[in-house]
Design a protein around this motif. Structure first.
Motif, PDB file in Angstrom:
ATOM      1  N   GLY A 363       0.735  -1.023  -0.131  1.00 26.77           N
ATOM      2  CA  GLY A 363       0.036   0.036   0.024  1.00 26.77           C
ATOM      3  C   GLY A 363       0.975   1.401  -0.099  1.00 26.77           C
ATOM      4  N   GLY A 364       0.424   2.387   0.763  1.00 29.57           N
ATOM      5  CA  GLY A 364       0.878   3.459   0.723  1.00 29.57           C
ATOM      6  C   GLY A 364       0.070   4.738   0.108  1.00 29.57           C
ATOM      7  N   ALA A 365       0.079   5.762   0.909  1.00 25.28           N
ATOM      8  CA  ALA A 365      -0.842   6.994   0.572  1.00 25.28           C
ATOM      9  C   ALA A 365      -0.267   7.876  -0.370  1.00 25.28           C
ATOM     10  N   SER A 366       1.071   7.725  -0.514  1.00 22.30           N
ATOM     11  CA  SER A 366       1.651   8.424  -1.653  1.00 22.30           C
ATOM     12  C   SER A 366       2.815   7.566  -2.407  1.00 22.30           C
ATOM     13  N   GLU A 414       0.993  -7.369  -9.519  1.00 20.41           N
ATOM     14  CA  GLU A 414       0.156  -6.474 -10.539  1.00 20.41           C
ATOM     15  C   GLU A 414      -0.599  -5.472  -9.549  1.00 20.41           C
ATOM     16  N   SER A 415      -0.923  -5.805  -8.265  1.00 22.98           N
ATOM     17  CA  SER A 415      -1.560  -4.708  -7.327  1.00 22.98           C
ATOM     18  C   SER A 415      -0.643  -3.836  -7.007  1.00 22.98           C
ATOM     19  N   ALA A 416       0.943  -4.200  -6.854  1.00 20.78           N
ATOM     20  CA  ALA A 416       1.815  -3.016  -6.341  1.00 20.78           C
ATOM     21  C   ALA A 416       1.729  -1.956  -7.602  1.00 20.78           C
ATOM     22  N   ALA A 417       2.052  -2.473  -8.876  1.00 19.07           N
ATOM     23  CA  ALA A 417       2.025  -1.644 -10.055  1.00 19.07           C
ATOM     24  C   ALA A 417       0.778  -0.877 -10.165  1.00 19.07           C
ATOM     25  N   GLU A 418      -0.309  -1.327 -10.231  1.00 13.54           N
ATOM     26  CA  GLU A 418      -1.787  -0.656 -10.175  1.00 13.54           C
ATOM     27  C   GLU A 418      -1.787   0.284  -9.445  1.00 13.54           C
ATOM     28  N   HIS A 419      -1.345   0.115  -8.148  1.00 13.25           N
ATOM     29  CA  HIS A 419      -1.819   1.236  -7.033  1.00 13.25           C
ATOM     30  C   HIS A 419      -0.617   2.266  -7.426  1.00 13.25           C
ATOM     31  N   LEU A 420       0.856   2.003  -7.751  1.00 11.91           N
ATOM     32  CA  LEU A 420       1.529   3.239  -8.070  1.00 11.91           C
ATOM     33  C   LEU A 420       1.235   3.915  -9.244  1.00 11.91           C
ATOM     34  N   GLN A 421       0.588   3.234 -10.110  1.00 11.18           N
ATOM     35  CA  GLN A 421       0.082   4.069 -11.202  1.00 11.18           C
ATOM     36  C   GLN A 421      -1.193   4.805 -11.338  1.00 11.18           C
ATOM     37  N   GLU A 422      -1.912   4.473  -9.971  1.00 12.39           N
ATOM     38  CA  GLU A 422      -2.920   5.327  -9.446  1.00 12.39           C
ATOM     39  C   GLU A 422      -2.272   6.445  -8.831  1.00 12.39           C
ATOM     40  N   LEU A 423      -1.473   6.417  -7.849  1.00  8.55           N
ATOM     41  CA  LEU A 423      -0.973   7.432  -7.090  1.00  8.55           C
ATOM     42  C   LEU A 423      -0.464   8.547  -8.305  1.00  8.55           C
ATOM     43  N   ALA A 424       0.338   7.829  -9.105  1.00 10.00           N
ATOM     44  CA  ALA A 424       1.137   8.748 -10.039  1.00 10.00           C
ATOM     45  C   ALA A 424       0.165   9.485 -11.045  1.00 10.00           C
ATOM     46  N   GLU A 425      -1.225   9.313 -11.251  1.00 13.59           N
ATOM     47  CA  GLU A 425      -1.803  10.198 -11.857  1.00 13.59           C
ATOM     48  C   GLU A 425      -2.124  11.408 -11.343  1.00 13.59           C
ATOM     49  N   ASN A 426      -2.073  11.463  -9.795  1.00 14.64           N
ATOM     50  CA  ASN A 426      -2.224  12.623  -9.129  1.00 14.64           C
ATOM     51  C   ASN A 426      -0.942  13.178  -8.709  1.00 14.64           C
ATOM     52  N   GLU A 427       0.240  12.415  -8.597  1.00 13.95           N
ATOM     53  CA  GLU A 427       1.541  12.675  -8.178  1.00 13.95           C
ATOM     54  C   GLU A 427       2.515  12.332  -8.977  1.00 13.95           C
ATOM     55  N   PRO A 428       2.597  12.941 -10.343  1.00 17.18           N
ATOM     56  CA  PRO A 428       3.466  12.373 -11.232  1.00 17.18           C
ATOM     57  C   PRO A 428       5.012  12.329 -10.830  1.00 17.18           C
ATOM     58  N   LEU A 429       5.723  11.285 -11.274  1.00  8.74           N
ATOM     59  CA  LEU A 429       7.129  11.233 -10.843  1.00  8.74           C
ATOM     60  C   LEU A 429       7.920  12.278 -11.459  1.00  8.74           C
ATOM     61  N   PRO A 430       9.059  12.607 -10.723  1.00 10.82           N
ATOM     62  CA  PRO A 430       9.932  13.744 -11.209  1.00 10.82           C
ATOM     63  C   PRO A 430      10.416  13.751 -12.405  1.00 10.82           C
ATOM     64  N   GLY A 431      10.318  14.833 -13.210  1.00 10.44           N
ATOM     65  CA  GLY A 431      10.920  14.615 -14.333  1.00 10.44           C
ATOM     66  C   GLY A 431      12.220  15.269 -14.359  1.00 10.44           C
ATOM     67  N   HIS A 432      12.614  15.838 -15.420  1.00  5.66           N
ATOM     68  CA  HIS A 432      14.152  16.352 -15.679  1.00  5.66           C
ATOM     69  C   HIS A 432      14.599  17.310 -14.553  1.00  5.66           C
ATOM     70  N   LEU A 669       5.568   1.764 -15.817  1.00  2.00           N
ATOM     71  CA  LEU A 669       5.833   2.340 -14.373  1.00  2.00           C
ATOM     72  C   LEU A 669       5.342   1.499 -13.616  1.00  2.00           C
ATOM     73  N   SER A 670       6.364   1.157 -12.517  1.00  5.66           N
ATOM     74  CA  SER A 670       6.228  -0.085 -11.326  1.00  5.66           C
ATOM     75  C   SER A 670       7.384   0.454 -10.662  1.00  5.66           C
ATOM     76  N   LEU A 671       7.310  -0.052  -9.348  1.00  9.20           N
ATOM     77  CA  LEU A 671       8.409   0.060  -8.395  1.00  9.20           C
ATOM     78  C   LEU A 671       9.652  -0.658  -8.932  1.00  9.20           C
ATOM     79  N   GLN A 672       9.573  -1.817  -9.470  1.00 11.59           N
ATOM     80  CA  GLN A 672      10.403  -2.665  -9.987  1.00 11.59           C
ATOM     81  C   GLN A 672      11.315  -2.018 -11.163  1.00 11.59           C
ATOM     82  N   GLU A 673      10.494  -1.214 -11.769  1.00 14.23           N
ATOM     83  CA  GLU A 673      11.366  -0.761 -12.907  1.00 14.23           C
ATOM     84  C   GLU A 673      11.692   1.018 -12.694  1.00 14.23           C
ATOM     85  N   SER A 674      11.043   1.417 -11.847  1.00 12.06           N
ATOM     86  CA  SER A 674      11.329   3.025 -11.704  1.00 12.06           C
ATOM     87  C   SER A 674      11.906   3.501 -10.452  1.00 12.06           C
ATOM     88  N   LEU A 675      11.876   2.610  -9.389  1.00  7.37           N
ATOM     89  CA  LEU A 675      12.829   3.049  -8.234  1.00  7.37           C
ATOM     90  C   LEU A 675      14.112   2.223  -8.210  1.00  7.37           C
TER      91      LEU A 675
END
Length: 779
Positions: A363-366, A414-432, A669-675
């Motif tokens: 989980g995680g709220a952010s 799957e659950s972790a990736a979907e949750h991160l993608q939902e959070l990222a819709e409102n809180e996009p990952l930092p860009g350049h 976009l998933s924790l395994q790919e992006s963090l």
């Protein structure tokens, strides 16, 4: 080789060392054609027949005896070139060629090399040589005492001990290293090996009764029979090997000690398992672990049970795994596990971790909360999945594990990736411009090592190995650039990111140089590094440690794309190669190594799910991301391109791919790919170790003259047989003078020719630099 080799027995440690010599980094070189093992005094020859049992890839120069994998040089070349039907070498193995009576110097002197050896001369350039770090042959004594590359035993250095050690080599070879460790071994200790191990004699006879009996003289056979009758109540002539095997398996009375001896190193007695199989009694109450068919039956039952888990709910599958562990976990302590005959029981240990850690969704709220949960513990789920698959080799076992991973790992992933993608819709990952660059920049004396596809969980293995070496290791994380492909993400972790910009997205997600706005090709990237004051250090170079540098190593991503689900079995090798490269750079004088990567990856044997994205809507479509064509509307998530927030990239939802059949993929976009990890490594010994170097070691008789480069006040030198053990000193500690010079005298002339190390000590007496040498100098 930089570590001790600690196989169960001396001969297993020897095999491990020889096989380690064949390890290579495919990023840097092609695989070695062969490992050449020169042995001028033929010291190792008495145990070659024993070593063949462990190393079917072992060949030897000599008279033509193909059944013993022995023959003249021209025949050996034919075997290596696969020009002969026999002997067949194991698939994927690198041959080891033992050359008794041949020195490395003979092979090097091409013009003077005997005609009988000339077919092998070229192999020293296409292969590798198993030698000490100083280039000399590994003698028996050197291997036994060396801490760096040998087994690091404490052995007296007198002539009598050397003679006894060589005379007892066949017995020493099958002796447990742990039995020898912690003792000061002298001549009498090696002499005792002949009389103190009747259990080993019995096991050798059981493994190959006819050969062993014919190889012993009548006196030794009579003594052996007498010992068996008295100690074991067994007559080898009258009772035979099947009766002995049954008694061995029953483990009653004095046979308990024989079984323990067998269990220490069962690979040394390859004929014993078959005998045990034939000798299993029909009694109801007997020790089940003694008989190989019991283990085979249990492995088959476990395989069947694992295959059935795919049809169960994740919760039921987890419960079943815990139940299977209660039934099968004990087999990891059976002797058959040491013979690689219980791979599923080994995999089960990792599946238990997987079952316990996937009971709740991540989980995680952010986005930051999710990252913290993953870094704190959740990465262990990914490690457990990879480790379980790495434990097996056969296709049918891999299929069984694939079913299990789909039952309990895939839903969590799957659950972790979907949750991160939902959070990222409102809180996009930092860009350049959204992330600081401090963690990927270094000062003078620092080097950035880029490792493609170093996923966070794999980086934890690397960090653990580095800490075991006593290095100072600090880990942090950052978000990679999107999409998670090398073209976008590698420049984002480089020290020249500020000199790069994004124009239009293009088909390959490649940014451009900020000044000339030209595509960031490899050549332009290296020019930017140079302009920023960073050397580009090639794969076989170490660079100038007084400046700053960038280098690249590792091929996890390349292997992932080619091997797909089979990547699991190669992860540990890649960690080994990265560790070796980092150590070589630290030894070259770099004060700090900063390990960075571009992206992680998703991995799921059996295949990641597929989602449709019509090709006509895209300019290019990769496994987990796509460049959208013009103003096309797509029905999958989109993210901002890292280098230009006005450009959108299509990414596959959850853990899906835009094509079928992918067991390994990245771009989404998933924790395994992006963090991704950032690792800061130093030796932990301060600046002195990286600044000081041993410039020269020269010998005049038994006097050793040492010249230190970049010497500092308070330094001293010593000559030791064990690098970190002051009691192993063979001279007196001498201070380094103002010109960086020191002189050491070895008083005991019996030590001439023995391996040792010049060690440089700081003011506190800590070793900061070491240099291998031979007492009295090279031949």
């Amino acid at each position: 080789m930089t570590a001790q080799h600690t196989g169960n027995t001396v001969i297993e440690a020897l095999a491990c060392s020889l096989e380690s010599a064949a390890k290579y980094n495919p990023n840097d070189v092609v695989h070695p054609y062969a490992v050449l093992w020169t042995d001028h005094d033929a010291q190792w020859q008495p145990i070659i027949s024993q070593l063949r049992r462990l190393m079917p890839q072992l060949l030897m120069i000599g008279e033509y005896e193909p059944d013993k994998r022995t023959g003249p040089a021209i025949w050996l070349r034919c075997v290596l070139d696969h020009a002969l039907e026999e002997p067949k070498l194991p698939d994927g193995s690198i041959p080891v060629i033992y050359l008794p009576g041949v020195s490395r110097q003979e092979l090097r002197a091409v013009q003077e090399c005997p005609d009988s050896l000339k077919p092998l001369v070229e192999l020293q350039y296409r292969g590798v040589c198993w030698t000490q770090k100083n280039g000399k042959d590994w003698t028996v004594e050197a291997f036994v005492v060396a801490e760096d590359g040998g087994i690091g035993l404490d052995v007296a250095r007198d002539a009598a001990t050397r003679r006894s050690m060589l005379g007892a080599l066949t017995e020493l070879a099958t002796t447990s290293v742990e039995r020898l460790r912690g003792k000061h071994l002298e001549a009498q200790d090696f002499d005792k090996l002949f009389s103190d191990d009747p259990a080993k004699d019995l096991l050798l006879w059981l493994s190959d009764p006819d050969t062993v009996k014919s190889g012993w003289n009548s006196g030794r056979w009579s003594a052996f029979k007498s010992r068996c009758k008295v100690d074991l109540k067994f007559d080898p002539d009258k009772d035979g090997e099947l009766v002995a095997a049954e008694l061995l398996g029953k483990r009653e009375g004095p046979w308990v000690l024989v079984w323990e001896r067998f269990s220490e190193s069962p690979a040394l007695y390859p004929g014993v398992p078959e005998l045990l199989s034939k000798a299993m009694p029909s009694e109801l109450f007997m020790e089940p672990s003694s008989w190989p068919q019991n283990n085979e039956k249990e492995e088959a039952a476990l395989r069947k049970a694992l295959m059935e888990l795919e049809e169960k709910t994740p919760s039921a599958a987890r419960d079943q795994i815990l139940a299977l562990e209660k039934a099968h976990g004990v087999r990891r302590g059976w002797v058959w596990e040491k013979l690689d005959q219980a791979p599923l029981a080994n995999a089960l240990a990792h599946l238990v971790i997987l079952a316990e850690r996937t009971t709740s969704k991540l989980g995680g709220a952010s986005v930051a909360d999710m990252a913290k949960l993953y870094v704190d513990a959740a990465w262990e789920v990914d490690t457990a999945a990879l480790s379980a698959m790495a434990a097996v080799k056969s296709t049918v076992d891999a299929q069984a594990l694939s079913k299990v991973l789909n039952a309990i790992y895939r839903p969590w992933l799957e659950s972790a990736a979907e949750h991160l993608q939902e959070l990222a819709e409102n809180e996009p990952l930092p860009g350049h411009d959204g992330q600081g660059m401090e963690d990927v920049l270094v000062e003078s004396g620092g080097l950035i090592l880029f490792a493609d596809g170093l996923r966070f969980d794999v980086s934890q293995r690397l960090a653990e190995r580095m800490r075991a070496k006593g290095w100072s290791v600090t880990m942090s994380t950052r978000w990679t650039g999107l999409p998670t492909v090398t073209a976008t993400a590698k420049p984002a972790v480089s020290p020249v990111a500020k000199d790069i910009k994004g124009l239009s997205l293009g088909e390959d997600f490649l940014p451009a140089t900020a000044d000339a706005e030209k595509p960031l090709t490899t050549d332009r990237f290296r020019k930017l590094l140079s302009a920023a004051g960073y050397q580009y250090v090639g794969a076989d170079e170490t660079g100038d440690p007084s400046g700053r540098a960038w280098t690249e190593n590792g091929e996890l991503d390349k292997l992932g794309h080619s091997l797909q689900g089979k990547l699991a079995g190669r992860v540990e090798d890649q960690v080994d190669l990265l560790l070796e490269r980092i150590e070589s750079l630290l030894n070259a004088g770099w004060r700090e190594i900063r390990v960075v990567t571009d992206h992680g990856w998703l991995w799921l044997p059996g295949g990641l799910p597929k989602v449709d994205l019509p090709k006509y809507l895209t300019a290019s479509r990769w496994a987990r991301c796509a460049a959208i064509k013009g103003g096309s509307k797509v029905e999958v998530p989109t993210v901002r391109w890292h280098w230009n927030a006005h450009e959108r990239v299509a990414v596959a939802p959850g853990i899906a791919c835009f094509g079928a059949g992918n067991e390994y993929a990245h771009g989404g976009l998933s924790l395994q790919e992006s963090l991704i990890p950032v690792i800061r490594v130093t030796t932990g010994d301060g600046a002195a170790k990286t600044a000081v170097k041993v410039a020269d070691v020269s010998w005049v008789g038994l006097r050793c003259r040492v010249q230190i480069e970049s010497a500092q006040s308070g330094l001293s030198v010593d000559l030791r047989t064990k690098i970190n053990d002051p009691s192993s000193s063979v001279s007196k500690v001498r201070s380094v003078d103002a010109k960086g010079a020191a002189s050491l005298l070895v008083a005991d002339d019996e030590l001439e020719g023995a391996p040792a190390a010049v060690v440089v000590l700081d003011a506190s007496g800590h070793v900061i630099v070491k240099q291998p040498t031979i007492i009295g100098g090279e031949d």
